[in-house]
Design a protein around this motif. Structure first.
Motif, PDB file in Angstrom:
ATOM      1  N   SER A   1      40.303  60.223  -7.229  1.00 25.19           N
ATOM      2  CA  SER A   1      40.686  59.279  -6.308  1.00 25.19           C
ATOM      3  C   SER A   1      39.449  59.372  -5.092  1.00 25.19           C
ATOM      4  CB  SER A   1      42.000  59.813  -5.241  1.00 25.19           C
ATOM      5  OG  SER A   1      41.440  60.864  -4.469  1.00 25.19           O
ATOM      6  N   VAL A   2      39.526  57.906  -4.348  1.00 26.47           N
ATOM      7  CA  VAL A   2      38.565  57.860  -3.335  1.00 26.47           C
ATOM      8  C   VAL A   2      38.855  58.077  -2.120  1.00 26.47           C
ATOM      9  CG1 VAL A   2      36.845  56.156  -4.983  1.00 26.47           C
ATOM     10  CG2 VAL A   2      38.927  55.373  -3.576  1.00 26.47           C
ATOM     11  N   ARG A   3      38.132  58.673  -1.167  1.00 21.38           N
ATOM     12  CA  ARG A   3      38.574  59.298  -0.052  1.00 21.38           C
ATOM     13  C   ARG A   3      37.502  59.111   0.884  1.00 21.38           C
ATOM     14  NH1 ARG A   3      41.155  63.306  -3.018  1.00 21.38           N
ATOM     15  NH2 ARG A   3      39.310  64.712  -2.994  1.00 21.38           N
ATOM     16  N   VAL A  49      28.173  57.313   2.155  1.00 23.19           N
ATOM     17  CA  VAL A  49      29.556  58.112   2.449  1.00 23.19           C
ATOM     18  C   VAL A  49      30.534  56.835   2.701  1.00 23.19           C
ATOM     19  CG1 VAL A  49      30.797  59.607   4.273  1.00 23.19           C
ATOM     20  CG2 VAL A  49      28.402  60.374   3.445  1.00 23.19           C
ATOM     21  N   LEU A  50      31.706  56.949   2.074  1.00 20.38           N
ATOM     22  CA  LEU A  50      32.876  56.097   1.949  1.00 20.38           C
ATOM     23  C   LEU A  50      33.467  56.220   3.477  1.00 20.38           C
ATOM     24  CD1 LEU A  50      31.935  56.368  -0.729  1.00 20.38           C
ATOM     25  CD2 LEU A  50      34.452  56.055  -1.141  1.00 20.38           C
ATOM     26  N   VAL A  51      33.892  55.033   3.688  1.00 19.01           N
ATOM     27  CA  VAL A  51      34.793  54.660   5.234  1.00 19.01           C
ATOM     28  C   VAL A  51      35.792  54.074   4.710  1.00 19.01           C
ATOM     29  CG1 VAL A  51      32.505  55.127   6.677  1.00 19.01           C
ATOM     30  CG2 VAL A  51      33.423  52.827   5.965  1.00 19.01           C
ATOM     31  N   PRO A  52      37.159  54.295   5.718  1.00 21.01           N
ATOM     32  CA  PRO A  52      38.112  53.412   5.361  1.00 21.01           C
ATOM     33  C   PRO A  52      37.950  51.988   5.328  1.00 21.01           C
ATOM     34  CG  PRO A  52      38.510  55.036   7.046  1.00 21.01           C
ATOM     35  CD  PRO A  52      36.964  54.857   6.894  1.00 21.01           C
ATOM     36  N   GLY A  53      38.809  51.221   4.490  1.00 21.39           N
ATOM     37  CA  GLY A  53      38.473  49.897   4.268  1.00 21.39           C
ATOM     38  C   GLY A  53      37.452  49.530   3.254  1.00 21.39           C
ATOM     39  N   GLY A  78      41.777  53.488   1.863  1.00 22.38           N
ATOM     40  CA  GLY A  78      42.999  53.096   2.593  1.00 22.38           C
ATOM     41  C   GLY A  78      43.334  51.767   2.402  1.00 22.38           C
ATOM     42  N   GLU A  79      43.329  50.827   3.140  1.00 17.02           N
ATOM     43  CA  GLU A  79      43.858  49.584   3.393  1.00 17.02           C
ATOM     44  C   GLU A  79      42.783  48.689   2.996  1.00 17.02           C
ATOM     45  OE1 GLU A  79      47.167  48.726   3.188  1.00 17.02           O
ATOM     46  OE2 GLU A  79      47.505  50.762   3.258  1.00 17.02           O
ATOM     47  N   PRO A  80      42.791  47.660   2.271  1.00 14.89           N
ATOM     48  CA  PRO A  80      41.973  46.701   2.096  1.00 14.89           C
ATOM     49  C   PRO A  80      41.928  45.733   3.032  1.00 14.89           C
ATOM     50  CG  PRO A  80      43.672  45.924   0.547  1.00 14.89           C
ATOM     51  CD  PRO A  80      43.968  47.420   1.331  1.00 14.89           C
TER      52      PRO A  80
END
Length: 167
Positions: A1-3, A49-53, A78-80
């Motif tokens: 999963s991507v977080r 580093v991944l961030v929400p969206g 999270g949410e697109p």
């Protein structure tokens, strides 16, 4: 999963472990592109580093007994965004259109023309081909693009790539 908080390198490590666990003997290419980088072609992982969206696009070409297999997946943290949802829905529509057009006897050029007409209707930027054969090489003929006009034959192993790239 991507977080959120994971890096592209973390995703690359998980992909590598996964293909080898599933029996791959090697892999030839890995694409890990997230956030603003998700619309770039053939880009490898970074420490980003991944961030929400964030949209996360990954692709890996593994090899077993000399034969290549390509798997591409898109996910979101999270949410697109509404724009990401729109592009994804349009690409899914194009994928189904192309899949339905690929059948024995169809012309590779006619499949591409069907695809590119839909892309133009959706206001998406054109790409040079939408599908290709895959086997002992990552990309093999026939290409489904403007410079190819070969008949589709039963038993061909194909990769479809209705993608949106930023120039």
């Amino acid at each position: 999963s991507v977080r959120a908080g994971s890096s592209e390198m973390d995703i690359a490590a998980a992909l590598t472990r996964s293909v080898y666990t599933q029996g791959a003997q090697q892999f030839k290419l890995m694409i890990v592109a997230t956030g603003e980088r998700s619309q770039l072609p053939n880009t490898g992982p970074t420490e980003r580093v991944l961030v929400p969206g964030d949209v996360c696009r990954v692709e890996i070409f593994s090899v077993i007994d000399g034969y290549h297999a390509g798997v591409c997946r898109t996910a979101v943290v999270g949410e697109p965004s509404p724009d990401a949802e729109r592009v994804y829905a349009n690409l899914a529509e194009c994928k189904h259109l192309v899949r339905d057009a690929i059948r024995p006897g169809a012309s590779t050029r006619s499949v591409y023309d069907t695809f590119i007409s839909k892309f133009a209707e959706l206001g998406l930027p054109p790409i040079g081909f939408v599908a290709h054969s895959i086997g002992v090489n990552l990309h093999e003929s026939p290409y489904f693009g403007p410079h190819s006009d070969q008949p589709v034959e039963a038993g061909m192993v194909l990769g479809m790539e209705p993608l949106v790239y930023r120039s």
